[in-house]
Design an enzyme around this catalytic site. Structure first.
Site, PDB file in Angstrom:
ATOM      1  N   ASP A 382       0.875  -1.164   0.000  1.00  0.00           N
ATOM      2  CA  ASP A 382       0.000   0.000   0.000  1.00  0.00           C
ATOM      3  C   ASP A 382       0.921   1.225   0.000  1.00  0.00           C
ATOM      4  OD1 ASP A 382      -2.374   1.630   0.489  1.00  0.00           O
ATOM      5  OD2 ASP A 382      -1.509   1.911   2.477  1.00  0.00           O
ATOM      6  N   LYS A 560      -9.095  -3.536  -3.302  1.00  0.00           N
ATOM      7  CA  LYS A 560      -7.724  -4.013  -3.118  1.00  0.00           C
ATOM      8  C   LYS A 560      -7.640  -5.541  -3.071  1.00  0.00           C
ATOM      9  CE  LYS A 560      -5.785   0.101  -0.921  1.00  0.00           C
ATOM     10  NZ  LYS A 560      -5.103   0.672   0.261  1.00  0.00           N
TER      11      LYS A 560
END
Length: 690
Positions: A382, A560
């Protein structure tokens, strides 16, 4: 002679609170490496030491009364006296019962669990030797081998004593964590006086004083004072961390040169250290796939040893050798083939790697996932808060003319110090990081939607957007501004007395450690991928800056996990590295979920591994440690199985006629050495450096 109370058996299965399906099969030796099982390893070592010295004291008279030893020493007949064979029997009985007690009770335990292992083989070996010799004493034809029995038990006790001391080293790092907390704390009473009190009496809200050089007894927040704390044994942070009012202190951290007052926020099992210790215990108790292989191999080795021992006995009898000789071969095979080293090969490495990682702020929550980490070929990061600091900061300062960069920055920071805007905070933070002295700004006022203006040293200083100047027909270096903005950066212009002096570009600051982390992964042959919700231009700029192989931009938080599955669909084994909150679904879907920068929050349920520090380099460390751990497991397994492939045929008597025949005592030495080698090799993992 009645044996003393049986010591906690070193190969009993420790109860970790898991269900029965998690009990260790085969040898049970893995219990050595289990922590928190309730057995006192110090008491066990003392018991083996005591039994060894008693057996050692009884060994000389047994040797001198044995006909074979008398023959070797040329003393045949000189030490004979009426009833000498009964004295020899009595002394050997004491050795068998007292010295052999741990092995006999271990045999009973293994039989109850229907898991024959090392204790089964040892107990059968010494019992066969003892009862056959006793039968000879009372009239059965043959030759007694009491001296072999006594020396075998003596060597086995010595081997276990030495081996257990080596094995205890595997838990040393965890024990050091346990010892980090002091027993008492200095509590500040309502009237301001101080009193030493046991930490068990502390409650959240209590105020305590931590003196210079003292350890923090519990977790808390500083309410008075400022000092540096050494947290190396807790988080792996090598340098002391300076903390002031409002900062969190972790129980076990060592205070530096100044006293601080702390309000207790967590005690007992709620403290960071207690959670770490629980995580380590749980990780060491969880099953390992490699351990399953070792357990099956150890079980098969037990059956092979029994079959080989009985087979050697029958073969030598068939070849016309005496029952005593045939029995000695059987006993030797059972002793040398004890699957002790095989049973310890994996658990010791697990114990060392788990406690070692915890001491460096790398907390393993799922051992199976940790072992899978060695197969990873892609790591997804991330961006915000992981590869970057998650805050606005100055990335570029572009002088417009011949101005001094630091002087321009100081003037800009002086004006922005009066604002709470993210851009303002970023400029001020950069000036402070450079140690610049800020002049005083007067008459500060906002230009709605355009910027901010003030008087600095009597001069008009403005921080405005490039668009503001363009609308006034005073566009500043449009190409350079466009290039910076295409990277997702926010650009402002410093204008002094009506003249543009510098461009300031601000962006989410990339962590300096991120570049090393990406380079480290590349060295391991692992592809790095950045996943972010930012615009493509921002993602592209950050990925190029870091050398990230691939980036996926403009991804919403709920997308995600799907992106991770897409990567897995490409055949990649993927680790996801995130903050453990909005990345939780992706952490769960990934082959290895890594929560980074968890600080004192170690209970990140969605992660397989928790990294205490906000340092991406720890991702490289955990992957490297996974590979090093697996290598140690394989080395130990190869040694343990390879040793038996050579030792069992020698014990069975293939060297007959060469002048060397392995005795039961020598077999015990070989078996003990193989176990110590495995223990030492596991300890060498402590020297691993990522």
């Amino acid at each position: 002679m009645k044996p003393d109370a049986a010591p906690p058996h070193p190969h009993d299965h420790h109860d970790h609170g898991h269900d029965a399906s998690q009990a260790e099969p085969a040898s049970g030796a893995a219990a050595h490496a289990a922590h928190g099982g309730g057995h006192d390893h110090g008491t066990m070592i003392a018991s083996f030491r005591r039994r060894f010295w008693v057996v050692l004291a009884l060994t000389p008279p047994v040797l001198l009364l044995s006909p074979m030893i008398q023959h070797w020493l040329g003393l045949t007949g000189r030490l004979d006296f009426p009833g000498d064979d009964l004295v020899l029997f009595a002394l050997s009985t004491v050795v068998y019962v007292y010295g052999g007690w741990p092995f006999l009770t271990g045999f009973v335990s293994e039989m109850r669990k229907r898991q024959p292992g090392m204790m089964t083989l040892i107990a059968l070996a010494i019992s066969t030797a003892y009862f056959f010799s006793a039968a000879v004493t009372f009239g059965f034809p043959g030759e007694a081998f009491y001296w072999e029995l006594v020396t075998l038990i003596g060597v086995m006790l010595l081997g276990h004593w030495i081996e257990m001391r080596s094995v205890m080293g595997a838990s040393r790092a965890l024990e050091e964590l346990v010892r980090l907390l002091p027993d008492t704390a200095t509590r500040i009473e309502v009237d301001g006086s101080t009193r030493e009190t046991p930490i068990s009496t502390l409650r959240p809200g209590d105020r305590i004083l931590i003196r210079p050089g003292a350890k923090a007894p519990v977790d808390g927040d500083i309410v008075e004072g400022r000092s540096a704390f050494n947290e190396a044994m807790l988080t792996g942070e090598s340098r002391p961390v300076t903390k002031g009012i409002g900062d969190r202190v972790i129980g076990g951290a060592v205070n530096g040169a100044d006293a601080v007052t702390v309000v207790v926020t967590a005690t007992g099992d709620q403290t960071y250290l207690a959670q770490v210790i629980d995580l380590v215990k749980a990780a060491q108790a969880t099953r390992s796939r490699t351990q399953d292989v070792a357990n099956r191999a150890a079980a098969w080795l037990t059956y092979i040893a029994l079959a080989a021992g009985i087979g050697a006995f029958l073969v030598w009898l068939g070849l016309g050798r005496s029952p005593s000789f045939a029995l000695e071969r059987m006993v030797t095979v059972m002793v040398v083939a004890c699957p002790h080293a095989l049973g310890l090969a994996v658990p010791l490495v697990v114990a060392v790697s788990t406690s070692l990682s915890a001491a460096h702020g790398l907390l393993i929550r799922d051992r199976a996932a940790f072992e899978r980490a060695r197969k990873l070929n892609a790591v997804v990061f991330d961006k915000t808060g992981t590869l970057t600091e998650g805050r606005f900061g100055v990335s570029d300062i572009v002088p417009l003319g011949s101005g001094d960069e630091n002087a321009d920055l100081a003037a800009a920071a002086a004006v922005e110090s009066q604002s709470e805007h993210p851009i303002a905070r970023g400029i001020v933070a950069e000036a402070r990081a450079r140690g610049l002295k800020l002049p005083r700004a007067r008459g500060v006022r906002n230009l709605t939607g355009e910027g901010i203006v003030a008087q600095v040293d009597g001069r008009d200083v403005r921080i405005v957007s490039p668009g503001h100047l363009a609308r006034q027909g005073r566009a500043v270096d449009p190409a350079r501004v466009a290039a910076l903005e295409s990277q997702g950066k926010t650009v402002v212009v410093l204008v002094r007395d009506g003249q543009p002096r510098a461009l300031f570009a601000l962006a989410d600051i990339v962590r300096p450690e991120s570049r090393e982390a990406i380079a480290g992964l590349k060295a391991l042959g692992i592809t790095s991928i950045m996943l972010t919700g930012d615009a493509r231009g921002v993602a592209k700029a950050v990925s190029e800056d870091l050398g990230v192989t691939e980036f996926i931009a403009e991804v919403l938080p709920d997308q995600k996990a799907a992106k991770i599955e897409e990567l897995q669909g490409r055949g990649l084994t993927v680790a996801m590295v995130g903050d453990g909150v909005n990345d939780a679904p992706a952490l769960v879907v990934a082959d290895l979920g890594v929560a980074i920068g968890a600080g004192t929050d170690v209970a990140v349920e969605s992660a397989d591994v928790v990294l205490v520090r906000s340092d991406p380099r720890d991702v490289v460390s955990i992957l490297g440690l996974s590979r090093a751990t697996y290598r140690k497991m394989v080395q130990n397994l190869l040694w343990a199985t390879g040793y038996n492939a050579v030792a069992i045929p020698m014990a069975a008597g293939v060297t007959f006629g060469t002048g060397f025949m392995m005795s039961p005592a020598v077999a015990a030495v070989f078996m003990s050495i193989s176990t110590v080698v495995v223990a030492i090799n596991a300890q060498l993992l402590r020297f691993y450096r990522s």
